[in-house]
Write a protein that holds these residues in place. Structure first.
Motif, PDB file in Angstrom:
ATOM      1  N   GLN A 155       0.802  -1.218   0.000  1.00 27.65           N
ATOM      2  CA  GLN A 155       0.000   0.000   0.000  1.00 27.65           C
ATOM      3  C   GLN A 155       0.833   1.266   0.000  1.00 27.65           C
ATOM      4  O   GLN A 155       0.497   2.234  -0.697  1.00 27.65           O
ATOM      5  N   GLU A 156       1.913   1.279   0.771  1.00 26.18           N
ATOM      6  CA  GLU A 156       2.691   2.518   0.831  1.00 26.18           C
ATOM      7  C   GLU A 156       3.345   2.855  -0.497  1.00 26.18           C
ATOM      8  O   GLU A 156       3.763   3.995  -0.735  1.00 26.18           O
ATOM      9  N   ASN A 157       3.414   1.875  -1.400  1.00 21.95           N
ATOM     10  CA  ASN A 157       3.990   2.116  -2.720  1.00 21.95           C
ATOM     11  C   ASN A 157       2.936   2.459  -3.767  1.00 21.95           C
ATOM     12  O   ASN A 157       3.269   3.116  -4.757  1.00 21.95           O
ATOM     13  N   PHE A 158       1.705   1.996  -3.585  1.00 24.47           N
ATOM     14  CA  PHE A 158       0.702   2.285  -4.619  1.00 24.47           C
ATOM     15  C   PHE A 158      -0.284   3.390  -4.254  1.00 24.47           C
ATOM     16  O   PHE A 158      -0.975   3.919  -5.128  1.00 24.47           O
ATOM     17  N   LEU A 159      -0.379   3.761  -2.987  1.00 24.38           N
ATOM     18  CA  LEU A 159      -1.328   4.806  -2.609  1.00 24.38           C
ATOM     19  C   LEU A 159      -0.725   6.191  -2.786  1.00 24.38           C
ATOM     20  O   LEU A 159       0.460   6.410  -2.528  1.00 24.38           O
ATOM     21  N   TYR A 164      -8.118  10.019   1.389  1.00 21.28           N
ATOM     22  CA  TYR A 164      -8.275   8.562   1.307  1.00 21.28           C
ATOM     23  C   TYR A 164      -9.592   8.173   0.649  1.00 21.28           C
ATOM     24  O   TYR A 164      -9.706   7.119   0.024  1.00 21.28           O
ATOM     25  N   GLU A 165     -10.585   9.052   0.764  1.00 23.63           N
ATOM     26  CA  GLU A 165     -11.893   8.783   0.170  1.00 23.63           C
ATOM     27  C   GLU A 165     -11.800   8.677  -1.354  1.00 23.63           C
ATOM     28  O   GLU A 165     -12.615   7.990  -1.979  1.00 23.63           O
ATOM     29  N   TRP A 166     -10.838   9.377  -1.945  1.00 27.04           N
ATOM     30  CA  TRP A 166     -10.676   9.271  -3.392  1.00 27.04           C
ATOM     31  C   TRP A 166     -10.342   7.834  -3.786  1.00 27.04           C
ATOM     32  O   TRP A 166     -10.814   7.343  -4.806  1.00 27.04           O
ATOM     33  N   TYR A 167      -9.525   7.199  -2.982  1.00 32.22           N
ATOM     34  CA  TYR A 167      -9.174   5.795  -3.238  1.00 32.22           C
ATOM     35  C   TYR A 167     -10.373   4.891  -2.982  1.00 32.22           C
ATOM     36  O   TYR A 167     -10.693   4.016  -3.798  1.00 32.22           O
ATOM     37  N   GLU A 168     -11.077   5.115  -1.877  1.00 32.16           N
ATOM     38  CA  GLU A 168     -12.212   4.266  -1.516  1.00 32.16           C
ATOM     39  C   GLU A 168     -13.342   4.367  -2.530  1.00 32.16           C
ATOM     40  O   GLU A 168     -13.963   3.360  -2.893  1.00 32.16           O
ATOM     41  N   LYS A 169     -13.621   5.578  -2.995  1.00 30.21           N
ATOM     42  CA  LYS A 169     -14.761   5.793  -3.886  1.00 30.21           C
ATOM     43  C   LYS A 169     -14.438   5.552  -5.360  1.00 30.21           C
ATOM     44  O   LYS A 169     -15.250   4.994  -6.109  1.00 30.21           O
TER      45      LYS A 169
END
Length: 393
Positions: A155-159, A164-169
């Protein structure tokens, strides 16, 4: 067993017919300018090359028919029953696909749901998939995703450090690309090294380009991101850039978001810096002739590639092999030299005479602390392998 590997673009259809598991090319070709009245079809087989020009090919279904008829008419296959499977390259699999997938209606809908993440690629892939499913309804069809190999990134390499909501949604994260190429080349390097915990960096440098860090056969980071625009400068893509440029170009030139994005995708990189061409051959020739901007285009790209390699060296905690592949990586000795010259501090040294060689080669000097290899990629073979693997399940 004969397997067709397909790469459908918005206005093109590339293919290879392979004899598997021998991994021998039987025929290959490309249909270009689909949707126009001056389309072209090139077919290569048995050392010969046949071209048909100024064809009326209005959609991919016509292109697929042209390919199949070309195989039949030239005796490459005697009937459609000889084709045992079709594998389709798909750029974006998002988080929906952790592996290649046997295609059915549900898989097609899932690929379509990711169109926003690859608007230039996924819709074209779907058109090609549907055309081949119609032409060859009784054989296995497999989607092979560029993003799957990079699903092992932590995760620390791809996020991104966005809300964070941009990733979740919306799935805003790094996905990477060229996964089949990075996997193919790194597997060869891993086997050559003969060590379990191999540390490999692959530089896939073509008109599109990406760098990946691979440890023990698994991708742990890569340069392309949410889309293929992120990363190093390419033929026409800018690579990493301050996103504030969107507001600046809107204020100064009245550009829309779409206009600026198009400029960053299609008018930047080699083309934008040099003002001459997106083709590395033209850039290298112009640089040799003393063109400052052409040399600058090479230097900028080399510097950014070296930046990624340096950061991945730290991430991997060392490096066993640096691999160059794809059109520029395999053929442009000047680009390889420009990159490696910046990496001597890491103990990476080229043998300049070996670097002049063509094709697969070890080009590092005897005293280099890191092996440097040119390894031609073969994405079509990787696709065909997955068709066979999934066909056995």
């Amino acid at each position: 067993m004969k397997i067709m590997s397909v790469n459908a673009g918005s206005s093109s259809l590339k293919f290879q017919l392979l004899l598997m598991p021998e991994e021998k090319e039987i025929a290959s070709g490309i249909v270009e300018r689909i949707g126009n009245k001056n389309a072209e079809f090139t077919l290569k087989f048995n050392g010969t090359k046949k071209q048909q020009k100024d064809l009326v090919i209005l959609d991919h279904s016509v292109a697929v028919d042209l390919v199949i008829n070309g195989l039949l008419e030239n005796g490459i296959i005697s009937s459609l029953e000889e084709i045992n499977g079709v594998g389709h390259r798909v750029v974006q699999g998002g988080e929906l696909f952790k592996d290649s997938a046997v295609i059915d209606d549900e898989v097609v809908l899932k690929i379509a749901s990711l169109n926003d993440l690859a608007p230039l690629h996924n819709p074209a892939h779907i058109i090609g998939i549907n055309a081949f499913r119609k032409a060859l309804p009784n054989v296995i069809q497999v989607a092979v995703f560029d993003t799957v190999f990079h699903q092992t990134m932590p995760q620390e390499n791809f996020l991104y450090a966005t809300p964070y909501e941009w990733y979740e949604k919306y799935g805003v994260r790094k996905y990477g690309a060229h996964g089949t190429s990075h996997q193919y080349v790194s597997q060869i390097a891993h086997n050559r090294l003969g060590k379990e915990d191999s540390k490999i960096i692959v530089c896939h440098i073509g008109n599109g380009a990406s760098i990946s860090a691979i440890r023990a056969g698994k991708s742990i980071d890569t340069s392309m991101g949410l889309t293929p625009l992120e990363g190093i400068p390419m033929g026409t893509r800018s690579g990493n850039i301050d996103p504030a440029v969107f507001l600046l170009m809107s204020q100064k030139e009245g550009y829309s978001l779409e206009k600026t994005l198009n400029e960053l995708n299609r008018a930047s990189g080699y083309l934008g810096v040099s003002g001459l061409s997106h083709d590395s051959r033209d850039i290298v020739d112009a640089a040799h002739a003393g063109n400052h901007r052409a040399q600058l285009a090479i230097d900028i790209q080399a510097k950014r590639i070296a930046d990624y390699i340096g950061s991945y060296y730290v991430l991997l905690e060392g490096l066993d092999a640096l691999c160059f592949t794809a059109g520029i990586g395999e053929n442009a000795k000047e680009v390889r030299e420009a990159v490696c010259k910046r990496l001597e501090v890491l103990g990476i040294k080229l043998d300049l005479e070996k670097n002049n060689s063509r094709g697969e080669a070890e080009i590092s000097s005897d005293d280099s602390k890191v092996k440097v290899w040119v390894i031609p990629t073969n994405e079509e073979v990787m696709i065909a392998r997955d068709v066979i693997r999934l066909g056995k399940k």
